[in-house]
Design a protein around this motif. Structure first.
Motif, PDB file in Angstrom:
ATOM      1  N   LEU A   1      26.248  14.653 -75.349  1.00  0.00           N
ATOM      2  CA  LEU A   1      27.384  14.243 -76.184  1.00  0.00           C
ATOM      3  C   LEU A   1      26.953  13.890 -77.605  1.00  0.00           C
ATOM      4  CD1 LEU A   1      29.346  12.068 -73.594  1.00  0.00           C
ATOM      5  CD2 LEU A   1      30.034  14.300 -74.524  1.00  0.00           C
ATOM      6  N   GLY A   2      25.659  13.925 -77.864  1.00  0.00           N
ATOM      7  CA  GLY A   2      25.147  13.645 -79.203  1.00  0.00           C
ATOM      8  C   GLY A   2      25.190  12.176 -79.598  1.00  0.00           C
ATOM      9  N   LEU A   3      25.212  11.289 -78.611  1.00  0.00           N
ATOM     10  CA  LEU A   3      25.272   9.867 -78.909  1.00  0.00           C
ATOM     11  C   LEU A   3      23.911   9.310 -79.327  1.00  0.00           C
ATOM     12  CD1 LEU A   3      27.584   8.784 -75.958  1.00  0.00           C
ATOM     13  CD2 LEU A   3      28.239   9.355 -78.305  1.00  0.00           C
ATOM     14  N   LEU A   4      22.861   9.876 -78.762  1.00  0.00           N
ATOM     15  CA  LEU A   4      21.514   9.529 -79.199  1.00  0.00           C
ATOM     16  C   LEU A   4      20.606  10.721 -78.980  1.00  0.00           C
ATOM     17  CD1 LEU A   4      19.650   8.828 -76.437  1.00  0.00           C
ATOM     18  CD2 LEU A   4      20.915   6.735 -76.581  1.00  0.00           C
ATOM     19  N   ILE A   5      19.469  10.694 -79.656  1.00  0.00           N
ATOM     20  CA  ILE A   5      18.505  11.780 -79.515  1.00  0.00           C
ATOM     21  C   ILE A   5      17.113  11.187 -79.333  1.00  0.00           C
ATOM     22  CG2 ILE A   5      19.813  13.515 -80.807  1.00  0.00           C
ATOM     23  CD1 ILE A   5      18.079  12.920 -83.228  1.00  0.00           C
TER      24      ILE A   5
ATOM     25  N   ARG B   1      25.500   8.026 -82.478  1.00  0.00           N
ATOM     26  CA  ARG B   1      26.768   7.301 -82.324  1.00  0.00           C
ATOM     27  C   ARG B   1      26.601   6.336 -81.158  1.00  0.00           C
ATOM     28  NH1 ARG B   1      30.815  12.139 -81.775  1.00  0.00           N
ATOM     29  NH2 ARG B   1      29.208  12.555 -80.259  1.00  0.00           N
ATOM     30  N   TRP B   2      25.636   5.517 -81.242  1.00  0.00           N
ATOM     31  CA  TRP B   2      25.226   4.607 -80.173  1.00  0.00           C
ATOM     32  C   TRP B   2      24.744   3.332 -80.828  1.00  0.00           C
ATOM     33  CZ3 TRP B   2      25.842   5.586 -75.091  1.00  0.00           C
ATOM     34  CH2 TRP B   2      25.153   4.817 -74.154  1.00  0.00           C
ATOM     35  N   ASN B   3      24.724   2.232 -80.128  1.00  0.00           N
ATOM     36  CA  ASN B   3      24.160   0.995 -80.659  1.00  0.00           C
ATOM     37  C   ASN B   3      23.617   0.153 -79.509  1.00  0.00           C
ATOM     38  OD1 ASN B   3      26.311  -0.635 -79.552  1.00  0.00           O
ATOM     39  ND2 ASN B   3      27.597   0.024 -81.264  1.00  0.00           N
ATOM     40  N   TRP B   4      23.033  -0.966 -79.868  1.00  0.00           N
ATOM     41  CA  TRP B   4      22.394  -1.802 -78.861  1.00  0.00           C
ATOM     42  C   TRP B   4      23.386  -2.326 -77.835  1.00  0.00           C
ATOM     43  CZ3 TRP B   4      23.770  -6.760 -77.794  1.00  0.00           C
ATOM     44  CH2 TRP B   4      24.556  -7.427 -78.745  1.00  0.00           C
ATOM     45  N   LEU B   5      24.631  -2.535 -78.207  1.00  0.00           N
ATOM     46  CA  LEU B   5      25.631  -3.054 -77.276  1.00  0.00           C
ATOM     47  C   LEU B   5      25.936  -2.043 -76.166  1.00  0.00           C
ATOM     48  CD1 LEU B   5      27.297  -5.560 -76.758  1.00  0.00           C
ATOM     49  CD2 LEU B   5      29.103  -4.590 -78.160  1.00  0.00           C
ATOM     50  N   TRP B   6      26.025  -0.765 -76.548  1.00  0.00           N
ATOM     51  CA  TRP B   6      26.221   0.287 -75.547  1.00  0.00           C
ATOM     52  C   TRP B   6      25.022   0.343 -74.609  1.00  0.00           C
ATOM     53  CZ3 TRP B   6      30.481   2.599 -74.143  1.00  0.00           C
ATOM     54  CH2 TRP B   6      31.537   2.692 -75.036  1.00  0.00           C
ATOM     55  N   SER B   7      23.834   0.219 -75.166  1.00  0.00           N
ATOM     56  CA  SER B   7      22.622   0.221 -74.329  1.00  0.00           C
ATOM     57  C   SER B   7      22.654  -0.953 -73.362  1.00  0.00           C
ATOM     58  CB  SER B   7      21.361   0.134 -75.187  1.00  0.00           C
ATOM     59  OG  SER B   7      21.137   1.350 -75.840  1.00  0.00           O
TER      60      SER B   7
ATOM     61  N   VAL C   1      15.842  -7.741 -72.091  1.00  0.00           N
ATOM     62  CA  VAL C   1      14.464  -7.340 -72.406  1.00  0.00           C
ATOM     63  C   VAL C   1      14.394  -5.830 -72.629  1.00  0.00           C
ATOM     64  CG1 VAL C   1      12.128  -7.130 -71.448  1.00  0.00           C
ATOM     65  CG2 VAL C   1      13.345  -9.310 -71.306  1.00  0.00           C
ATOM     66  N   LEU C   2      15.002  -5.057 -71.740  1.00  0.00           N
ATOM     67  CA  LEU C   2      14.990  -3.596 -71.914  1.00  0.00           C
ATOM     68  C   LEU C   2      15.708  -3.173 -73.188  1.00  0.00           C
ATOM     69  CD1 LEU C   2      15.541  -2.296 -68.280  1.00  0.00           C
ATOM     70  CD2 LEU C   2      13.498  -2.072 -69.669  1.00  0.00           C
ATOM     71  N   THR C   3      16.808  -3.821 -73.493  1.00  0.00           N
ATOM     72  CA  THR C   3      17.563  -3.474 -74.698  1.00  0.00           C
ATOM     73  C   THR C   3      16.778  -3.822 -75.959  1.00  0.00           C
ATOM     74  OG1 THR C   3      19.643  -3.789 -73.517  1.00  0.00           O
ATOM     75  CG2 THR C   3      19.751  -3.785 -75.918  1.00  0.00           C
ATOM     76  N   VAL C   4      16.142  -4.978 -75.995  1.00  0.00           N
ATOM     77  CA  VAL C   4      15.334  -5.360 -77.168  1.00  0.00           C
ATOM     78  C   VAL C   4      14.199  -4.370 -77.373  1.00  0.00           C
ATOM     79  CG1 VAL C   4      13.713  -7.111 -78.022  1.00  0.00           C
ATOM     80  CG2 VAL C   4      15.952  -7.811 -77.156  1.00  0.00           C
ATOM     81  N   ILE C   5      13.528  -3.983 -76.292  1.00  0.00           N
ATOM     82  CA  ILE C   5      12.450  -2.987 -76.413  1.00  0.00           C
ATOM     83  C   ILE C   5      12.998  -1.671 -76.952  1.00  0.00           C
ATOM     84  CG2 ILE C   5      10.831  -1.575 -75.093  1.00  0.00           C
ATOM     85  CD1 ILE C   5      10.443  -4.072 -73.256  1.00  0.00           C
ATOM     86  N   GLU C   6      14.156  -1.255 -76.452  1.00  0.00           N
ATOM     87  CA  GLU C   6      14.757  -0.005 -76.927  1.00  0.00           C
ATOM     88  C   GLU C   6      15.121  -0.088 -78.407  1.00  0.00           C
ATOM     89  OE1 GLU C   6      18.977   1.886 -76.301  1.00  0.00           O
ATOM     90  OE2 GLU C   6      17.727   2.324 -74.557  1.00  0.00           O
ATOM     91  N   VAL C   7      15.687  -1.199 -78.835  1.00  0.00           N
ATOM     92  CA  VAL C   7      16.071  -1.368 -80.240  1.00  0.00           C
ATOM     93  C   VAL C   7      14.829  -1.332 -81.138  1.00  0.00           C
ATOM     94  CG1 VAL C   7      17.017  -3.027 -81.910  1.00  0.00           C
ATOM     95  CG2 VAL C   7      18.242  -2.548 -79.784  1.00  0.00           C
ATOM     96  N   ILE C   8      13.761  -1.980 -80.709  1.00  0.00           N
ATOM     97  CA  ILE C   8      12.509  -1.950 -81.482  1.00  0.00           C
ATOM     98  C   ILE C   8      11.981  -0.525 -81.565  1.00  0.00           C
ATOM     99  CG2 ILE C   8      10.078  -2.655 -81.441  1.00  0.00           C
ATOM    100  CD1 ILE C   8      11.094  -5.372 -80.268  1.00  0.00           C
ATOM    101  N   MET C   9      12.042   0.196 -80.448  1.00  0.00           N
ATOM    102  CA  MET C   9      11.585   1.598 -80.446  1.00  0.00           C
ATOM    103  C   MET C   9      12.457   2.450 -81.375  1.00  0.00           C
ATOM    104  SD  MET C   9       9.019   1.689 -78.356  1.00  0.00           S
ATOM    105  CE  MET C   9       8.708   3.012 -77.267  1.00  0.00           C
TER     106      MET C   9
END
Length: 174
Positions: A53-57, A127-133, A108-116
């Motif tokens: 869907l092109g929300l993240l790559i 078209r994605w953000n930390w809240l969706w994650s 914890v998983l979301t913070v790691i993903e945001v840092i990455m």
């Protein structure tokens, strides 16, 4: 950040994820395996949908010619974390404590993903953000936990039913 460093991060995640196997108690390995496989099934569907869907790559990824998702995240790190989550799930604690357990793992998983996402090319939000994650991680942890409870509850109930109807068990009761 150089591509070599990013592939080093991927290798490090694999090593760390495989080492998590040793953190799972022997008596919880079956539960952890079921959670791991169910989580892989969920992430294979949702991960591909989000990418398609092109929300993240995932600009830097392994198996780039085969899949546009991150094989490491979708099939190893995330499911292994879920296996650990289920192995140590505080089933005998209060609902608030259990909710906090979900929030801790999810955060914890979301913070790691945001840092990455911020400092590497391993993941990029389109078209994605930390809240969706956070929400999808929470939901998939919940789905996996429910599946494991139902799966093992059904297995346990079936064993009790079979044991109660067998001639040997009725003789043992006398």
């Amino acid at each position: 950040m150089s591509v070599k460093i990013q592939y080093g991060i991927i290798l490090g995640v694999w090593i760390f994820s495989l080492l998590l196997i040793f953190a799972i108690p022997r008596n919880k390995r079956r539960l952890a395996l079921v959670a791991f496989l169910f989580k892989q099934w969920i992430t294979s569907i949702l991960g591909h949908a989000v990418v398609e869907l092109g929300l993240l790559i995932y600009p830097v990824r392994e198996l780039a010619k085969i899949s546009r998702t991150s094989f490491t995240y979708e099939y190893m790190a995330y499911p292994m974390t879920c296996a650990l989550f289920n192995a140590y799930y505080p089933g005998r604690r209060s609902r608030w404590f259990q909710f906090g357990y979900y929030v801790l793992f999810t955060s914890v998983l979301t913070v790691i993903e945001v840092i990455m996402a911020q400092y590497t090319d391993l993941i990029r939000y389109v078209r994605w953000n930390w809240l969706w994650s956070w929400g999808t991680v929470f939901l998939t942890f919940l789905m996996t936990r429910v599946f494991c409870v139902v799966y093992f509850g059904t297995m346990h109930a079936g064993k009790q039913k079979n044991a109660a109807s067998s001639p040997r068990s009725s003789m043992d009761q006398k």
